[in-house]
Motif scaffolding. Structure first.
Motif, PDB file in Angstrom:
ATOM      1  N   GLU A  80       0.827  -1.198   0.000  1.00 22.24           N
ATOM      2  CA  GLU A  80       0.000   0.000   0.000  1.00 22.24           C
ATOM      3  C   GLU A  80       0.868   1.258   0.000  1.00 22.24           C
ATOM      4  O   GLU A  80       1.847   1.366   0.737  1.00 22.24           O
ATOM      5  CB  GLU A  80      -0.918   0.008   1.234  1.00 22.24           C
ATOM      6  CG  GLU A  80      -2.015  -1.054   1.213  1.00 22.24           C
ATOM      7  CD  GLU A  80      -3.151  -0.697   0.271  1.00 22.24           C
ATOM      8  OE1 GLU A  80      -3.188   0.451  -0.205  1.00 22.24           O
ATOM      9  OE2 GLU A  80      -3.991  -1.582   0.018  1.00 22.24           O
ATOM     10  N   ALA A  81       0.504   2.218  -0.863  1.00 22.37           N
ATOM     11  CA  ALA A  81       1.212   3.495  -0.927  1.00 22.37           C
ATOM     12  C   ALA A  81       0.306   4.492  -1.628  1.00 22.37           C
ATOM     13  O   ALA A  81      -0.500   4.115  -2.481  1.00 22.37           O
ATOM     14  CB  ALA A  81       2.542   3.360  -1.684  1.00 22.37           C
ATOM     15  N   PRO A  82       0.414   5.774  -1.271  1.00 18.62           N
ATOM     16  CA  PRO A  82      -0.444   6.770  -1.912  1.00 18.62           C
ATOM     17  C   PRO A  82       0.027   7.066  -3.327  1.00 18.62           C
ATOM     18  O   PRO A  82       1.185   6.824  -3.692  1.00 18.62           O
ATOM     19  CB  PRO A  82      -0.268   8.002  -1.006  1.00 18.62           C
ATOM     20  CG  PRO A  82       1.099   7.836  -0.416  1.00 18.62           C
ATOM     21  CD  PRO A  82       1.275   6.354  -0.222  1.00 18.62           C
ATOM     22  N   GLY A  83      -0.888   7.633  -4.133  1.00 20.96           N
ATOM     23  CA  GLY A  83      -0.530   8.072  -5.468  1.00 20.96           C
ATOM     24  C   GLY A  83      -0.368   6.936  -6.458  1.00 20.96           C
ATOM     25  O   GLY A  83      -0.701   5.782  -6.199  1.00 20.96           O
ATOM     26  N   MET A  84       0.161   7.284  -7.623  1.00 21.89           N
ATOM     27  CA  MET A  84       0.372   6.306  -8.684  1.00 21.89           C
ATOM     28  C   MET A  84       1.590   6.728  -9.492  1.00 21.89           C
ATOM     29  O   MET A  84       1.805   7.910  -9.746  1.00 21.89           O
ATOM     30  CB  MET A  84      -0.865   6.235  -9.595  1.00 21.89           C
ATOM     31  CG  MET A  84      -0.763   5.190 -10.708  1.00 21.89           C
ATOM     32  SD  MET A  84      -2.186   5.230 -11.854  1.00 21.89           S
ATOM     33  CE  MET A  84      -3.493   4.628 -10.802  1.00 21.89           C
ATOM     34  N   ARG A  85       2.391   5.757  -9.875  1.00 19.36           N
ATOM     35  CA  ARG A  85       3.590   6.024 -10.673  1.00 19.36           C
ATOM     36  C   ARG A  85       3.566   5.131 -11.905  1.00 19.36           C
ATOM     37  O   ARG A  85       2.834   4.153 -11.976  1.00 19.36           O
ATOM     38  CB  ARG A  85       4.858   5.765  -9.852  1.00 19.36           C
ATOM     39  CG  ARG A  85       4.951   6.594  -8.569  1.00 19.36           C
ATOM     40  CD  ARG A  85       5.102   8.064  -8.854  1.00 19.36           C
ATOM     41  NE  ARG A  85       5.228   8.867  -7.649  1.00 19.36           N
ATOM     42  CZ  ARG A  85       4.222   9.507  -7.070  1.00 19.36           C
ATOM     43  NH1 ARG A  85       2.995   9.389  -7.567  1.00 19.36           N
ATOM     44  NH2 ARG A  85       4.415  10.245  -6.004  1.00 19.36           N
ATOM     45  N   SER A  86       4.410   5.447 -12.879  1.00 20.34           N
ATOM     46  CA  SER A  86       4.526   4.590 -14.060  1.00 20.34           C
ATOM     47  C   SER A  86       5.887   3.921 -14.038  1.00 20.34           C
ATOM     48  O   SER A  86       6.919   4.569 -14.185  1.00 20.34           O
ATOM     49  CB  SER A  86       4.353   5.409 -15.349  1.00 20.34           C
ATOM     50  OG  SER A  86       5.334   6.426 -15.449  1.00 20.34           O
ATOM     51  N   SER A 104      10.952   0.878 -25.638  1.00 17.65           N
ATOM     52  CA  SER A 104      10.894   1.156 -24.203  1.00 17.65           C
ATOM     53  C   SER A 104      11.650   2.439 -23.884  1.00 17.65           C
ATOM     54  O   SER A 104      12.701   2.727 -24.472  1.00 17.65           O
ATOM     55  CB  SER A 104      11.510   0.009 -23.405  1.00 17.65           C
ATOM     56  OG  SER A 104      10.752  -1.166 -23.529  1.00 17.65           O
ATOM     57  N   ILE A 105      11.107   3.183 -22.921  1.00 14.47           N
ATOM     58  CA  ILE A 105      11.749   4.412 -22.454  1.00 14.47           C
ATOM     59  C   ILE A 105      12.130   4.233 -20.994  1.00 14.47           C
ATOM     60  O   ILE A 105      11.251   4.061 -20.133  1.00 14.47           O
ATOM     61  CB  ILE A 105      10.812   5.626 -22.603  1.00 14.47           C
ATOM     62  CG1 ILE A 105      10.430   5.808 -24.077  1.00 14.47           C
ATOM     63  CG2 ILE A 105      11.457   6.891 -22.055  1.00 14.47           C
ATOM     64  CD1 ILE A 105       9.410   6.888 -24.316  1.00 14.47           C
ATOM     65  N   PRO A 106      13.422   4.229 -20.666  1.00 11.85           N
ATOM     66  CA  PRO A 106      13.826   4.063 -19.265  1.00 11.85           C
ATOM     67  C   PRO A 106      13.211   5.136 -18.379  1.00 11.85           C
ATOM     68  O   PRO A 106      13.237   6.326 -18.714  1.00 11.85           O
ATOM     69  CB  PRO A 106      15.352   4.189 -19.326  1.00 11.85           C
ATOM     70  CG  PRO A 106      15.711   3.799 -20.723  1.00 11.85           C
ATOM     71  CD  PRO A 106      14.574   4.300 -21.573  1.00 11.85           C
ATOM     72  N   ARG A 107      12.678   4.716 -17.254  1.00 12.34           N
ATOM     73  CA  ARG A 107      12.031   5.682 -16.362  1.00 12.34           C
ATOM     74  C   ARG A 107      13.036   6.651 -15.778  1.00 12.34           C
ATOM     75  O   ARG A 107      12.699   7.783 -15.397  1.00 12.34           O
ATOM     76  CB  ARG A 107      11.294   4.952 -15.244  1.00 12.34           C
ATOM     77  CG  ARG A 107      12.197   4.274 -14.224  1.00 12.34           C
ATOM     78  CD  ARG A 107      11.409   3.723 -13.063  1.00 12.34           C
ATOM     79  NE  ARG A 107      12.273   3.386 -11.944  1.00 12.34           N
ATOM     80  CZ  ARG A 107      11.825   3.092 -10.729  1.00 12.34           C
ATOM     81  NH1 ARG A 107      10.535   3.104 -10.490  1.00 12.34           N
ATOM     82  NH2 ARG A 107      12.654   2.796  -9.768  1.00 12.34           N
ATOM     83  N   ASP A 108      14.334   6.251 -15.709  1.00 11.13           N
ATOM     84  CA  ASP A 108      15.376   7.097 -15.134  1.00 11.13           C
ATOM     85  C   ASP A 108      16.023   8.010 -16.162  1.00 11.13           C
ATOM     86  O   ASP A 108      17.058   8.622 -15.884  1.00 11.13           O
ATOM     87  CB  ASP A 108      16.460   6.229 -14.482  1.00 11.13           C
ATOM     88  CG  ASP A 108      15.931   5.431 -13.292  1.00 11.13           C
ATOM     89  OD1 ASP A 108      14.921   5.860 -12.715  1.00 11.13           O
ATOM     90  OD2 ASP A 108      16.530   4.397 -12.948  1.00 11.13           O
ATOM     91  N   MET A 168      13.480  13.289 -14.193  1.00  9.39           N
ATOM     92  CA  MET A 168      13.335  11.904 -14.619  1.00  9.39           C
ATOM     93  C   MET A 168      12.079  11.772 -15.462  1.00  9.39           C
ATOM     94  O   MET A 168      11.041  12.368 -15.156  1.00  9.39           O
ATOM     95  CB  MET A 168      13.264  10.971 -13.411  1.00  9.39           C
ATOM     96  CG  MET A 168      14.596  10.698 -12.765  1.00  9.39           C
ATOM     97  SD  MET A 168      14.464   9.699 -11.258  1.00  9.39           S
ATOM     98  CE  MET A 168      13.482   8.325 -11.812  1.00  9.39           C
ATOM     99  N   PHE A 169      12.171  10.936 -16.510  1.00  3.84           N
ATOM    100  CA  PHE A 169      11.051  10.829 -17.443  1.00  3.84           C
ATOM    101  C   PHE A 169       9.757  10.424 -16.751  1.00  3.84           C
ATOM    102  O   PHE A 169       8.684  10.982 -17.025  1.00  3.84           O
ATOM    103  CB  PHE A 169      11.372   9.833 -18.559  1.00  3.84           C
ATOM    104  CG  PHE A 169      10.193   9.553 -19.442  1.00  3.84           C
ATOM    105  CD1 PHE A 169       9.811  10.447 -20.414  1.00  3.84           C
ATOM    106  CD2 PHE A 169       9.430   8.408 -19.249  1.00  3.84           C
ATOM    107  CE1 PHE A 169       8.698  10.216 -21.204  1.00  3.84           C
ATOM    108  CE2 PHE A 169       8.313   8.163 -20.027  1.00  3.84           C
ATOM    109  CZ  PHE A 169       7.947   9.068 -21.008  1.00  3.84           C
ATOM    110  N   ASN A 170       9.822   9.434 -15.845  1.00  2.00           N
ATOM    111  CA  ASN A 170       8.572   8.964 -15.249  1.00  2.00           C
ATOM    112  C   ASN A 170       7.979   9.966 -14.268  1.00  2.00           C
ATOM    113  O   ASN A 170       6.874   9.766 -13.754  1.00  2.00           O
ATOM    114  CB  ASN A 170       8.741   7.594 -14.595  1.00  2.00           C
ATOM    115  CG  ASN A 170       9.479   7.639 -13.269  1.00  2.00           C
ATOM    116  OD1 ASN A 170      10.325   8.498 -13.050  1.00  2.00           O
ATOM    117  ND2 ASN A 170       9.170   6.707 -12.395  1.00  2.00           N
ATOM    118  N   SER A 171       8.684  11.088 -14.038  1.00  2.00           N
ATOM    119  CA  SER A 171       8.111  12.153 -13.221  1.00  2.00           C
ATOM    120  C   SER A 171       6.897  12.771 -13.897  1.00  2.00           C
ATOM    121  O   SER A 171       6.023  13.318 -13.214  1.00  2.00           O
ATOM    122  CB  SER A 171       9.154  13.250 -12.957  1.00  2.00           C
ATOM    123  OG  SER A 171      10.232  12.773 -12.194  1.00  2.00           O
TER     124      SER A 171
END
Length: 365
Positions: free
Chosen positions: A78-84, A103-107, A129-132
């Motif tokens: 369990e954690a708040p929010g959502m990330r990709s 594929s696009i590296p999240r970093d 960072m891209f996934n930001s």
């Protein structure tokens, strides 16, 4: 999934209607038009009024979401929010003979443009960072529309390639799809023990269940792993390849329970743009891909190198420009000859392109 969707039409009568209705209503469609500034997007080609996707290439944004609530929270904590955790761009050629997944590296360290959310604008970010992009959209807007809007805006700004739609899949969907096809056969060169991903696998040939496959897709730290997001991307691509092999090696069209379970799992895990929100639209795309042979389904990671200021981050090289330019022009993208080094292999899929299903006479991609 394309193969299985065609199987919907092997059913007849009331049962088929009930299944069709269920699958159609499993898919969650979200519209981000209200969060879109069309003037800032790459130009769209003029569609054929009778077949909007006919005769033109398609670029589809694929996002694996790190949602941590409900059943997903039980898997990932369990954690708040959502990330990709995972972002890919799937290119389908206009002649429907090639599928390229980048594929696009999240970093990846990139300059993110400003983006619109349902709760205002996220300002532009330099050297982020891209996934930001996904995280900023979710944190500001508090909904999947905002997160996808910021991710699509970032992709189009960085690549000058217009996205024709998007699909978001979550933890549980991936896990259930693997279980529905009876697992994924792979071979590991060395054992992997990743406690944070609840994963402990021996070396050698084995069939992964859904929980194990998801753990292998998520894991970064532990025995047999180097902590790299790039290695994890390679494993994810290997797993998708192995899943394709597993699906193509089974005739889901003649196994009604397995077909229904697979389709139910797949559709229940999807959040998509309106373009891909109905079974006829998805099945139409599937049938248009009957010319694609397995060797023309290419997985590639955008060319990168270490980010000078932080060796744990990466930046795109100049070779990335050629990948995106080719994709925009619908020319085969350059494929890296680098060996992934994931230590994972899977059986080669049977090449079913152009084959005809025995039960229906439908051409199955």
């Amino acid at each position: 999934m394309a193969l299985a969707l065609v199987g919907v039409f092997t059913f007849t009568g009331t049962a088929a209607g009930a299944l069709y209705y269920t699958l159609e209503h499993n898919i969650e469609a979200v519209n981000i038009d209200a969060l879109t500034n069309e003037d800032l997007r790459p130009a769209a080609p003029e569609p054929d009024p009778e077949d909007p996707n006919g005769g033109r290439a398609l670029n589809i944004l694929l996002i694996g979401s790190d949602a941590r609530d409900g059943e997903n929270g039980a898997i990932g904590g369990e954690a708040p929010g959502m990330r990709s955790d995972t972002t890919m761009v799937m290119h389908v050629s206009a002649d429907r003979t090639r599928v390229e997944v980048v594929s696009i590296p999240r970093d990846s360290i990139v300059d993110l443009p400003s983006c619109l959310t349902s709760n205002g604008e996220v300002p532009a970010q330099s050297k982020a960072m891209f996934n930001s992009a996904f995280a900023f959209g979710w944190d500001r807007g508090g909904d999947i529309e905002s997160a996808v809007s910021c991710t699509r805006t970032a992709i189009e700004s960085l690549t000058d390639v217009r996205m024709d739609g998007f699909m978001v899949v979550d933890f549980t969907g991936f896990e259930h799809m693997v279980d529905a096809i009876g697992g994924v056969p792979i071979t590991l060169d060395a054992p992997i023990n990743a406690p944070l991903a609840d994963l402990d696998l021996p070396a050698g040939e084995q069939v992964l269940n859904g929980q194990q496959a998801l753990g292998l897709a998520r894991a970064r730290k532990g025995e047999g792993l180097n902590g790299s997001d790039l290695q994890r991307i390679d494993r994810q691509q290997d797993l998708l390849d192995a899943m394709a092999s597993a699906v193509l090696s089974k005739n889901l069209l003649t196994d009604t329970p397995a077909l229904i379970q697979f389709l139910s799992s797949a559709t229940s895990s999807l959040t998509v743009s309106p373009e891909f929100s109905s079974i006829p639209e998805l099945t139409g795309l599937a049938l248009s891909l009957n010319k694609v042979s397995t060797e023309n389904i290419i997985f590639e990671t955008i060319p990168i190198t270490d980010y000078p200021a932080d060796k744990n981050r990466v930046i795109w090289t100049s070779a990335a420009d050629e990948v995106w330019a080719n994709m925009k022009a619908d020319i085969p993208i350059p494929v890296s000859e680098q060996v992934s080094g994931t230590g994972i292999s899977s059986p080669e899929p049977a090449d079913t392109a152009g084959e005809t299903a025995d039960t229906t006479g439908v051409v199955v991609p």
